[in-house]
Scaffold this motif. Structure first.
Motif, PDB file in Angstrom:
ATOM      1  N   THR A  48      -6.469   1.342   3.616  1.00 58.28           N
ATOM      2  CA  THR A  48      -6.113   1.880   4.941  1.00 58.28           C
ATOM      3  C   THR A  48      -7.145   2.916   5.357  1.00 58.28           C
ATOM      4  N   ASP A  77      -2.589  -0.272  11.323  1.00 57.36           N
ATOM      5  CA  ASP A  77      -1.888  -0.871  12.466  1.00 57.36           C
ATOM      6  C   ASP A  77      -2.897  -1.161  13.558  1.00 57.36           C
ATOM      7  N   CYS A 102       0.831  -1.223   0.000  1.00 58.50           N
ATOM      8  CA  CYS A 102       0.000   0.000   0.000  1.00 58.50           C
ATOM      9  C   CYS A 102       0.854   1.257   0.000  1.00 58.50           C
ATOM     10  N   GLU A 121       4.716  10.590   0.911  1.00 58.63           N
ATOM     11  CA  GLU A 121       4.143  11.283  -0.249  1.00 58.63           C
ATOM     12  C   GLU A 121       4.739  12.656  -0.532  1.00 58.63           C
ATOM     13  N   LEU A 156       8.688  12.887  -0.982  1.00 60.73           N
ATOM     14  CA  LEU A 156       9.148  12.351  -2.264  1.00 60.73           C
ATOM     15  C   LEU A 156       8.836  13.325  -3.398  1.00 60.73           C
ATOM     16  N   PHE A 199       0.267   4.155  -2.603  1.00 61.09           N
ATOM     17  CA  PHE A 199      -0.071   5.542  -2.237  1.00 61.09           C
ATOM     18  C   PHE A 199       0.870   6.522  -2.939  1.00 61.09           C
ATOM     19  N   LEU A 200       2.154   6.162  -2.975  1.00 59.51           N
ATOM     20  CA  LEU A 200       3.130   7.073  -3.601  1.00 59.51           C
ATOM     21  C   LEU A 200       2.830   7.221  -5.091  1.00 59.51           C
ATOM     22  N   GLY A 248      10.393   3.897   3.685  1.00 59.56           N
ATOM     23  CA  GLY A 248       9.696   2.861   4.460  1.00 59.56           C
ATOM     24  C   GLY A 248      10.352   2.696   5.834  1.00 59.56           C
ATOM     25  N   TYR A 293       8.287  -8.909  -4.948  1.00 54.31           N
ATOM     26  CA  TYR A 293       7.839  -9.790  -3.844  1.00 54.31           C
ATOM     27  C   TYR A 293       6.493 -10.406  -4.189  1.00 54.31           C
ATOM     28  N   GLY A 303      13.198   4.311  -6.556  1.00 60.73           N
ATOM     29  CA  GLY A 303      13.000   4.248  -5.105  1.00 60.73           C
ATOM     30  C   GLY A 303      12.780   2.811  -4.673  1.00 60.73           C
ATOM     31  N   ARG A 359      -3.357   5.671   9.922  1.00 62.79           N
ATOM     32  CA  ARG A 359      -1.934   5.315   9.936  1.00 62.79           C
ATOM     33  C   ARG A 359      -1.407   5.496  11.351  1.00 62.79           C
ATOM     34  N   VAL A 409      13.410  -5.487   6.639  1.00 57.86           N
ATOM     35  CA  VAL A 409      14.506  -6.154   7.357  1.00 57.86           C
ATOM     36  C   VAL A 409      14.931  -7.430   6.648  1.00 57.86           C
ATOM     37  N   THR A 410      13.967  -8.111   6.059  1.00 60.26           N
ATOM     38  CA  THR A 410      14.253  -9.408   5.441  1.00 60.26           C
ATOM     39  C   THR A 410      14.851  -9.284   4.037  1.00 60.26           C
ATOM     40  N   SER A 462      11.892   0.015  -1.468  1.00 59.03           N
ATOM     41  CA  SER A 462      11.266  -0.110  -0.153  1.00 59.03           C
ATOM     42  C   SER A 462      11.791  -1.374   0.529  1.00 59.03           C
ATOM     43  N   LYS A 519      -9.161  -6.164   2.813  1.00 58.95           N
ATOM     44  CA  LYS A 519      -8.325  -6.277   4.009  1.00 58.95           C
ATOM     45  C   LYS A 519      -7.930  -4.867   4.447  1.00 58.95           C
TER      46      LYS A 519
HETATM   47  C1  B12 Z   1       0.141  -5.239   5.155  1.00 59.33           C
HETATM   48  C2  B12 Z   1       1.538  -5.557   5.661  1.00 59.33           C
HETATM   49  C3  B12 Z   1       2.212  -6.600   5.057  1.00 59.33           C
HETATM   50  C4  B12 Z   1       1.660  -7.314   3.834  1.00 59.33           C
HETATM   51  C5  B12 Z   1       1.983  -6.464   2.594  1.00 59.33           C
HETATM   52  C6  B12 Z   1       3.440  -6.057   2.615  1.00 59.33           C
HETATM   53  C7  B12 Z   1       3.827  -4.888   1.829  1.00 59.33           C
HETATM   54  N1  B12 Z   1       4.621  -5.160   0.836  1.00 59.33           N
HETATM   55  O1  B12 Z   1       3.464  -3.763   2.110  1.00 59.33           O
HETATM   56  C8  B12 Z   1       2.407  -8.683   3.905  1.00 59.33           C
HETATM   57  C9  B12 Z   1       1.571  -9.661   4.709  1.00 59.33           C
HETATM   58  C10 B12 Z   1       2.770  -9.330   2.569  1.00 59.33           C
HETATM   59  C11 B12 Z   1       3.624  -8.285   4.731  1.00 59.33           C
HETATM   60  C12 B12 Z   1       4.773  -8.994   4.712  1.00 59.33           C
HETATM   61  C13 B12 Z   1       5.905  -8.592   5.417  1.00 59.33           C
HETATM   62  N2  B12 Z   1       5.953  -7.620   6.355  1.00 59.33           N
HETATM   63 CO1  B12 Z   1       4.545  -6.383   6.723  1.00 59.33          CO
HETATM   64  N3  B12 Z   1       3.291  -5.127   7.192  1.00 59.33           N
HETATM   65  C14 B12 Z   1       2.136  -4.828   6.697  1.00 59.33           C
HETATM   66  C15 B12 Z   1       1.518  -3.651   7.479  1.00 59.33           C
HETATM   67  C16 B12 Z   1       0.561  -4.213   8.528  1.00 59.33           C
HETATM   68  C17 B12 Z   1       0.813  -2.589   6.667  1.00 59.33           C
HETATM   69  C18 B12 Z   1       1.666  -2.009   5.546  1.00 59.33           C
HETATM   70  C19 B12 Z   1       0.928  -0.861   4.959  1.00 59.33           C
HETATM   71  O2  B12 Z   1       0.221  -1.038   4.010  1.00 59.33           O
HETATM   72  N4  B12 Z   1       1.061   0.347   5.531  1.00 59.33           N
HETATM   73  C20 B12 Z   1       0.384   1.533   5.075  1.00 59.33           C
HETATM   74  C21 B12 Z   1       1.285   2.310   4.101  1.00 59.33           C
HETATM   75  C22 B12 Z   1       0.585   3.538   3.623  1.00 59.33           C
HETATM   76  O3  B12 Z   1       2.441   2.704   4.829  1.00 59.33           O
HETATM   77  P1  B12 Z   1       3.916   2.225   4.469  1.00 59.33           P
HETATM   78  O4  B12 Z   1       3.927   0.921   3.806  1.00 59.33           O
HETATM   79  O5  B12 Z   1       4.746   2.416   5.668  1.00 59.33           O
HETATM   80  O6  B12 Z   1       4.393   3.300   3.356  1.00 59.33           O
HETATM   81  C23 B12 Z   1       4.601   4.674   3.605  1.00 59.33           C
HETATM   82  C24 B12 Z   1       5.989   5.033   4.136  1.00 59.33           C
HETATM   83  O7  B12 Z   1       6.602   4.025   4.887  1.00 59.33           O
HETATM   84  C25 B12 Z   1       6.777   5.389   2.912  1.00 59.33           C
HETATM   85  N5  B12 Z   1       7.424   4.332   2.134  1.00 59.33           N
HETATM   86  C26 B12 Z   1       7.327   3.006   2.185  1.00 59.33           C
HETATM   87  N6  B12 Z   1       8.122   2.441   1.265  1.00 59.33           N
HETATM   88  C27 B12 Z   1       8.712   3.419   0.592  1.00 59.33           C
HETATM   89  C28 B12 Z   1       9.625   3.392  -0.474  1.00 59.33           C
HETATM   90  C29 B12 Z   1      10.071   4.579  -0.990  1.00 59.33           C
HETATM   91  C30 B12 Z   1      11.032   4.554  -2.126  1.00 59.33           C
HETATM   92  C31 B12 Z   1       9.638   5.814  -0.455  1.00 59.33           C
HETATM   93  C32 B12 Z   1      10.092   7.090  -1.018  1.00 59.33           C
HETATM   94  C33 B12 Z   1       8.730   5.855   0.616  1.00 59.33           C
HETATM   95  C34 B12 Z   1       8.290   4.647   1.127  1.00 59.33           C
HETATM   96  O8  B12 Z   1       5.803   6.009   2.106  1.00 59.33           O
HETATM   97  C35 B12 Z   1       4.538   5.344   2.248  1.00 59.33           C
HETATM   98  C36 B12 Z   1       3.439   6.360   2.158  1.00 59.33           C
HETATM   99  O9  B12 Z   1       3.531   7.320   3.174  1.00 59.33           O
HETATM  100  C37 B12 Z   1       2.801  -3.055   8.122  1.00 59.33           C
HETATM  101  C38 B12 Z   1       2.559  -2.198   9.303  1.00 59.33           C
HETATM  102  C39 B12 Z   1       2.392  -0.764   8.793  1.00 59.33           C
HETATM  103  N7  B12 Z   1       1.350  -0.139   9.146  1.00 59.33           N
HETATM  104  O10 B12 Z   1       3.165  -0.251   8.025  1.00 59.33           O
HETATM  105  C40 B12 Z   1       3.706  -4.262   8.278  1.00 59.33           C
HETATM  106  C41 B12 Z   1       5.195  -4.052   8.146  1.00 59.33           C
HETATM  107  C42 B12 Z   1       5.476  -3.109   7.020  1.00 59.33           C
HETATM  108  N8  B12 Z   1       5.684  -5.381   7.796  1.00 59.33           N
HETATM  109  C43 B12 Z   1       6.817  -5.681   8.316  1.00 59.33           C
HETATM  110  C44 B12 Z   1       7.516  -6.877   8.082  1.00 59.33           C
HETATM  111  C45 B12 Z   1       8.711  -7.144   8.965  1.00 59.33           C
HETATM  112  C46 B12 Z   1       7.095  -7.742   7.070  1.00 59.33           C
HETATM  113  C47 B12 Z   1       7.818  -9.010   6.621  1.00 59.33           C
HETATM  114  C48 B12 Z   1       9.314  -8.872   6.504  1.00 59.33           C
HETATM  115  C49 B12 Z   1       7.371 -10.141   7.551  1.00 59.33           C
HETATM  116  C50 B12 Z   1       8.143 -11.426   7.332  1.00 59.33           C
HETATM  117  N9  B12 Z   1       8.947 -11.781   8.318  1.00 59.33           N
HETATM  118  O11 B12 Z   1       8.023 -12.045   6.306  1.00 59.33           O
HETATM  119  C51 B12 Z   1       7.194  -9.275   5.238  1.00 59.33           C
HETATM  120  C52 B12 Z   1       7.993  -8.606   4.076  1.00 59.33           C
HETATM  121  C53 B12 Z   1       7.150  -8.448   2.840  1.00 59.33           C
HETATM  122  C54 B12 Z   1       7.653  -7.625   1.715  1.00 59.33           C
HETATM  123  N10 B12 Z   1       8.903  -7.679   1.331  1.00 59.33           N
HETATM  124  O12 B12 Z   1       6.853  -6.934   1.087  1.00 59.33           O
HETATM  125  C55 B12 Z   1       7.308  -4.575   9.215  1.00 59.33           C
HETATM  126  C56 B12 Z   1       8.456  -3.807   8.543  1.00 59.33           C
HETATM  127  C57 B12 Z   1       9.557  -3.588   9.526  1.00 59.33           C
HETATM  128  C58 B12 Z   1      10.858  -3.356   8.871  1.00 59.33           C
HETATM  129  N11 B12 Z   1      11.630  -2.551   9.558  1.00 59.33           N
HETATM  130  O13 B12 Z   1      11.197  -3.878   7.845  1.00 59.33           O
HETATM  131  C59 B12 Z   1       5.992  -3.729   9.450  1.00 59.33           C
HETATM  132  C60 B12 Z   1       6.245  -2.242   9.666  1.00 59.33           C
HETATM  133  C61 B12 Z   1       5.260  -4.326  10.682  1.00 59.33           C
HETATM  134  C62 B12 Z   1       5.996  -4.101  11.979  1.00 59.33           C
HETATM  135  N12 B12 Z   1       5.592  -3.158  12.775  1.00 59.33           N
HETATM  136  O14 B12 Z   1       6.930  -4.792  12.292  1.00 59.33           O
HETATM  137  N13 B12 Z   1       3.392  -7.154   5.445  1.00 59.33           N
END
Ligand code: B12
Ligand code: SF4
Length: 480
Positions: free
Chosen positions: A184, A239, A20, A125, A128, A24-25, A99, A42, A68, A187, A73-74, A70, A235
């Motif tokens: 969502t 958080d 997501c 958003e 960037l 969003f971006l 991220g 992925y 860009g 946040r 940890v893994t 994202s 879904k």
């Molecule tokens: C839904 C979800 C999943 C889904 C979808 C994953 C995905 N690709 O997004 C699934 C179930 C597949 C998943 C899997 C994993 N997840 Co997950 N997941 C989430 C969850 C609950 C919501 C993500 C979300 O949609 N957020 C809402 C959006 C709007 O926010 P966002 O993603 O953070 O993005 C914003 C900023 O972060 C930023 N941003 C993000 N990426 C980038 C990249 C660039 C270039 C830029 C400029 C900005 C930017 O801009 C976005 C808009 O503002 C989050 C918790 C959370 N709320 O973030 C955990 C979370 C992201 N997941 C996490 C983890 C650890 C994983 C796994 C590694 C778990 C595992 N052991 O396998 C895997 C990795 C998957 C992968 N490589 O994609 C951690 C990440 C921690 C970290 N430091 O890496 C989180 C934060 C949960 C936590 N609190 O521990 N996950």
């Protein structure tokens, strides 16, 4: 200008989901006429080689390229492979990351990897967009840029999420392999669990803990998804779905969506599930609700800074199950301070609730990232020397727990795929209507609990080393 946003390849037995954040971006940039592609290696299960070939082709399109990444940890290793590759074949491309992982490790990553030009810190958003439209040597809030590191200024959070366009839908229902679209409604989270990155992440912006969308905006997006894709399930990836003590958002959303039949899954803190809310969630169409129970062991809950005891989870599971909603209980079986009785308490909790709830595989253990607040507690307890990256090394207080964990892993890893083949369906759609699958899933869970309890007993009787592994291998033979 061309922008490519990458979710790196990673191995998972789970079904794909949208990213997501990247969606969003993309929507935000495209609303401002900046052409943005997403490579979700992925979700599309691409190998690293396939990912690099895609990037090579993509780079041929334009000289003014911004890429860009994202990283999670893994995916740290793939992050380095991809970043180095881009700069080698296209030195003029600007490579940046964002991220949770990148933001929380910004100093280390920029210092260590010369190919990385910038990190967007926190919510992405606006930072960037402003980075893209300004010359690259200008300081922009929220952008930690090479050469301007000491001038970094925080970006304030977007307080009203309604100002954002709806997220882009870049994966087709087919590519999602039956998983519902994600949406969502807020946040962040008001909690401060010590193993979770949510609160540390949003503190990188400012001290606002949670931001929201209005029920009208959420409803408009859902109605659009129904019109465009005829969806019947969603879904919610917040958080924490609940906002504060008020029930208004849920009440209004239920009204707004009363003309549709959509099933939902979402996550909440156990203490936020009240009897009233469980009824309303049912009216909304909720089928699966994830709660963070984490542990039935009191000392572990205190270590996790959960702020509630296990009775809240017992009640939440009851309220949900009384309303025919499946509860997905997030649970951490092993952690560095738990003792043998704590593991037993955890087993008994799973046993008590496995007839109405779902659990991830119960060999789960605490993963500790270098930037998690819990690290300080382990250092205080003398269990950690701050070694390791991106996960930190931590000693277990009780060595026998580690041994049980290792032996139990052998068992769980041998049929992990089979477990999630069922669990993924149930976690997406709930138990109701999937009785057959649930019975098969429950048999596996029952067996897990039995085996873990047996290992605990062997440990109590001082025969774990002698008999534990043999016992597990025998169980594996018998299930063949
Ligand atoms: C839904 C979800 C999943 C889904 C979808 C994953 C995905 N690709 O997004 C699934 C179930 C597949 C998943 C899997 C994993 N997840 Co997950 N997941 C989430 C969850 C609950 C919501 C993500 C979300 O949609 N957020 C809402 C959006 C709007 O926010 P966002 O993603 O953070 O993005 C914003 C900023 O972060 C930023 N941003 C993000 N990426 C980038 C990249 C660039 C270039 C830029 C400029 C900005 C930017 O801009 C976005 C808009 O503002 C989050 C918790 C959370 N709320 O973030 C955990 C979370 C992201 N997941 C996490 C983890 C650890 C994983 C796994 C590694 C778990 C595992 N052991 O396998 C895997 C990795 C998957 C992968 N490589 O994609 C951690 C990440 C921690 C970290 N430091 O890496 C989180 C934060 C949960 C936590 N609190 O521990 N996950
Ligand atoms: S309740 Fe969940 S999202 Fe909130 S801080 Fe705790 S683990 Fe993180």
């Amino acid at each position: 200008m061309m922008v490519l946003l990458i979710n790196l390849p990673g191995e998972s037995v789970r079904k794909p989901e949208e990213h997501c954040g990247l969606a969003f971006l993309k929507a935000y940039l495209e609303a401002r006429d900046i052409c943005t592609d997403i490579l979700d290696a992925y979700a599309k299960r691409l190998s690293i080689t396939e990912c690099l070939s895609y990037i090579m082709e993509w780079l041929k399109q334009d000289d003014n390229c911004y890429i860009g990444i994202s990283p999670f940890v893994t995916s740290h290793e793939n992050f380095i492979i991809v970043g180095e590759y881009i700069k080698r074949i296209s030195p003029s491309a600007i490579v940046f990351a964002g991220g949770h992982y990148a933001s929380l490790n910004k100093e280390y990553l920029l210092r260590t990897y010369g190919w990385l030009d910038a990190i967007i810190v926190g919510e992405g958003e606006i930072s960037l967009y402003e980075m893209l439209i300004n010359p690259f040597n200008v300081n922009v809030a929220g952008v930690y840029r090479r050469g301007l590191e000491d001038k970094f200024i925080k970006r304030e959070r977007i307080k009203n999420l309604d100002v954002l366009p709806f997220q882009a839908r870049y994966l087709t229902p087919n590519e999602l392999e039956g998983q519902p679209f994600a949406i969502t409604t807020s946040r962040g989270c008001y909690g401060e669990c010590s193993f979770c990155s949510i609160s540390s992440f949003y503190k990188l912006n400012d001290c606002i803990k949670q931001t929201f969308r209005s029920p009208q905006s959420v409803s408009a997006e859902i109605h659009r998804l129904v019109d465009d894709y005829n969806i019947s399930s969603l879904k919610i990836v917040d958080d924490n779905f609940f906002r504060d003590k008020s029930d208004d958002f849920l009440d209004e959303l239920v009204n707004e969506l009363s003309d549709l039949e959509i099933s939902f899954r979402l996550s909440a803190r156990p203490n936020d599930i009240t009897e009233y809310r469980a009824k309303k969630l049912k009216e909304l169409g909720a089928t699966v609700i994830g709660i963070g129970a984490e542990s039935a062991h009191e000392d572990s809950l205190r270590l996790f800074n959960k702020g509630i005891d296990i009775s809240y989870s017992d009640r939440a599971i009851k309220y949900l199950s009384d309303n025919g909603i499946t509860c997905l209980v997030n649970f951490i079986m092993f952690n560095p301070i738990i003792d043998i009785d704590g593991v037993l308490e955890n087993c008994l909790f799973v046993e008590k609730h496995m007839h109405e709830s779902l659990f991830h595989r119960i060999n789960s253990h605490l993963w500790i990232r270098t930037t998690d607040p819990i690290v300080d507690k382990f250092v205080e307890l003398g269990l950690c020397d701050r070694q390791g990256f991106p996960y930190i090394e931590c000693r277990y207080k009780n060595k026998e727990i580690l041994r049980i964990r290792e032996i139990f892993d052998i068992w769980c890893n041998h049929n992990m795929k089979e477990y999630y083949a069922d669990a993924d369906i149930l976690m997406a759609n709930g138990i109701v209507g999937n009785k057959h699958i649930y019975e098969h899933y429950k048999k596996m869970l029952e067996q897990d609990v039995e085996i873990l309890k047996d290992l605990v007993m062997m440990c109590k009787e001082n025969r774990l080393e002698q008999d534990g592994e043999k016992y597990v291998r025998k169980c594996m033979e018998e299930t063949k």
